[in-house]
Design a protein around this motif. Sequence first.
Motif, PDB file in Angstrom:
ATOM      1  N   VAL A 230       0.855  -1.182   0.000  1.00 19.03           N
ATOM      2  CA  VAL A 230       0.000   0.000   0.000  1.00 19.03           C
ATOM      3  C   VAL A 230       0.892   1.233   0.000  1.00 19.03           C
ATOM      4  CG1 VAL A 230      -1.820  -1.182   1.297  1.00 19.03           C
ATOM      5  CG2 VAL A 230      -0.099   0.160   2.528  1.00 19.03           C
TER       6      VAL A 230
ATOM      7  N   LEU B 178       8.353   3.234   6.830  1.00 18.33           N
ATOM      8  CA  LEU B 178       7.100   3.687   7.440  1.00 18.33           C
ATOM      9  C   LEU B 178       7.366   4.820   8.424  1.00 18.33           C
ATOM     10  CD1 LEU B 178       4.049   3.336   7.888  1.00 18.33           C
ATOM     11  CD2 LEU B 178       4.597   1.681   9.683  1.00 18.33           C
TER      12      LEU B 178
ATOM     13  N   ALA C   6       0.437   8.186   9.795  1.00 19.23           N
ATOM     14  CA  ALA C   6       0.259   7.875   8.377  1.00 19.23           C
ATOM     15  C   ALA C   6      -0.978   6.991   8.200  1.00 19.23           C
ATOM     16  CB  ALA C   6       1.497   7.146   7.846  1.00 19.23           C
ATOM     17  N   ARG C   7      -1.657   7.177   7.095  1.00 21.31           N
ATOM     18  CA  ARG C   7      -2.840   6.370   6.804  1.00 21.31           C
ATOM     19  C   ARG C   7      -2.709   5.788   5.397  1.00 21.31           C
ATOM     20  NH1 ARG C   7      -3.870  11.529   5.562  1.00 21.31           N
ATOM     21  NH2 ARG C   7      -5.166  12.028   3.757  1.00 21.31           N
ATOM     22  N   ILE C   8      -3.404   4.708   5.156  1.00 22.25           N
ATOM     23  CA  ILE C   8      -3.350   4.089   3.843  1.00 22.25           C
ATOM     24  C   ILE C   8      -4.087   4.979   2.841  1.00 22.25           C
ATOM     25  CG2 ILE C   8      -4.067   2.108   2.450  1.00 22.25           C
ATOM     26  CD1 ILE C   8      -3.784   0.380   4.958  1.00 22.25           C
ATOM     27  N   LEU C   9      -3.379   5.415   1.826  1.00 21.74           N
ATOM     28  CA  LEU C   9      -3.954   6.302   0.810  1.00 21.74           C
ATOM     29  C   LEU C   9      -4.459   5.510  -0.403  1.00 21.74           C
ATOM     30  CD1 LEU C   9      -1.341   9.189   1.059  1.00 21.74           C
ATOM     31  CD2 LEU C   9      -3.595   9.046   2.116  1.00 21.74           C
TER      32      LEU C   9
ATOM     33  N   THR D 162      -4.153   1.190  -2.264  1.00 18.48           N
ATOM     34  CA  THR D 162      -3.520  -0.127  -2.359  1.00 18.48           C
ATOM     35  C   THR D 162      -2.830  -0.219  -3.706  1.00 18.48           C
ATOM     36  OG1 THR D 162      -5.185  -1.171  -0.939  1.00 18.48           O
ATOM     37  CG2 THR D 162      -3.933  -2.614  -2.408  1.00 18.48           C
TER      38      THR D 162
ATOM     39  N   GLY E 107       4.975  10.180   1.798  1.00 17.45           N
ATOM     40  CA  GLY E 107       4.363   8.877   1.999  1.00 17.45           C
ATOM     41  C   GLY E 107       5.356   7.800   1.616  1.00 17.45           C
TER      42      GLY E 107
ATOM     43  N   GLU F 251       5.679   8.473   8.962  1.00 18.56           N
ATOM     44  CA  GLU F 251       5.111   8.861  10.253  1.00 18.56           C
ATOM     45  C   GLU F 251       5.670  10.206  10.720  1.00 18.56           C
ATOM     46  OE1 GLU F 251       3.129   6.249  13.040  1.00 18.56           O
ATOM     47  OE2 GLU F 251       2.322   7.192  11.247  1.00 18.56           O
TER      48      GLU F 251
ATOM     49  N   ARG G  39       0.837  -3.658   3.852  1.00 23.27           N
ATOM     50  CA  ARG G  39      -0.411  -3.287   4.508  1.00 23.27           C
ATOM     51  C   ARG G  39      -0.325  -3.516   6.021  1.00 23.27           C
ATOM     52  NH1 ARG G  39      -5.429  -2.452   2.845  1.00 23.27           N
ATOM     53  NH2 ARG G  39      -4.923  -3.158   0.738  1.00 23.27           N
TER      54      ARG G  39
ATOM     55  N   ALA H  59       1.219   4.661   2.032  1.00 21.24           N
ATOM     56  CA  ALA H  59       0.722   5.285   3.263  1.00 21.24           C
ATOM     57  C   ALA H  59       1.470   6.574   3.558  1.00 21.24           C
ATOM     58  CB  ALA H  59       0.883   4.321   4.443  1.00 21.24           C
TER      59      ALA H  59
ATOM     60  N   ALA I 111       1.391  -0.608   7.645  1.00 23.60           N
ATOM     61  CA  ALA I 111       0.564   0.601   7.578  1.00 23.60           C
ATOM     62  C   ALA I 111      -0.574   0.559   8.591  1.00 23.60           C
ATOM     63  CB  ALA I 111       0.011   0.776   6.165  1.00 23.60           C
TER      64      ALA I 111
END
Length: 249
Positions: free
Chosen positions: A109, A171, A195-198, A200, A181, A175, A186, A111, A189
């Motif tokens: 993903v 990651l 950080a968020r999954i933007l 896949t 990003g 963060e 996954r 993120a 993330a």
Amino acid sequence: MKHFLRSIAAVLTLLVLTSVPALAGQVSISVAASLKDALNEIVGVYAKSHPGATFQKNYAASGALAGQIEQGAPADLFISANVKWMNYLKEKNLVDAPSIRTFAFNDLVFAGATSQKIKSMNDLTRLGKIGIGSPKSVPAGEYAMQAIVKSGLEQALAGKLIMAKDVRESLMYAELGEVDGSVVYRTDALMAKKARILFTVPATLYPEVVYPVALTVAGAKNADAKSFHAWLKGKEATAILKKYGFTVK
């Protein structure tokens, strides 16, 4: 300087690992960094029902771990984040071939904490910095680079990629906001706080993320390591893997 310090750290890690004597009941595991939290819990659960077993845990990029094992670092069990590094050790007769099997699966993903609307690979061209694991030793980075190349974005993103020593560091960059990003697994993330999954990454852009597990040649002679290797196929270990977002087939 940063690269030099990392090299020194890697050498010191290897020296520490090779200087630790094996103890009765001890199992030395070398595991891909993306499995750290899941394996810590798995080891904890196993230890409760096998009080005589103790673990020496080593988490890092799969390529780095394979290199350490090749250089003599103690390892009874190896879990890689791709088949490449498992095959590397197999070809050098450093893992017990009959014990090799698939442990888990994952996917990629993108993120980050950016406020920009990033919904696809093409949108990455609008960002300034993108984190990925170093493709030479980090499977997540190798998968990410394959996705970038297959998307036709290699030249467009060439000056934007920030390399990390493993997927967890990649990651962390996202963060901390050091990159817009990162391309990560996954499972990593899902543990992020900022950080968020933007989106896949399409599975058609990279090979299936497979985690093979095997006993090393030394591990095949360690009864405790063999017991743990067999236990990893059971319901308790599988449930923990699924809890952390891994796929088990």
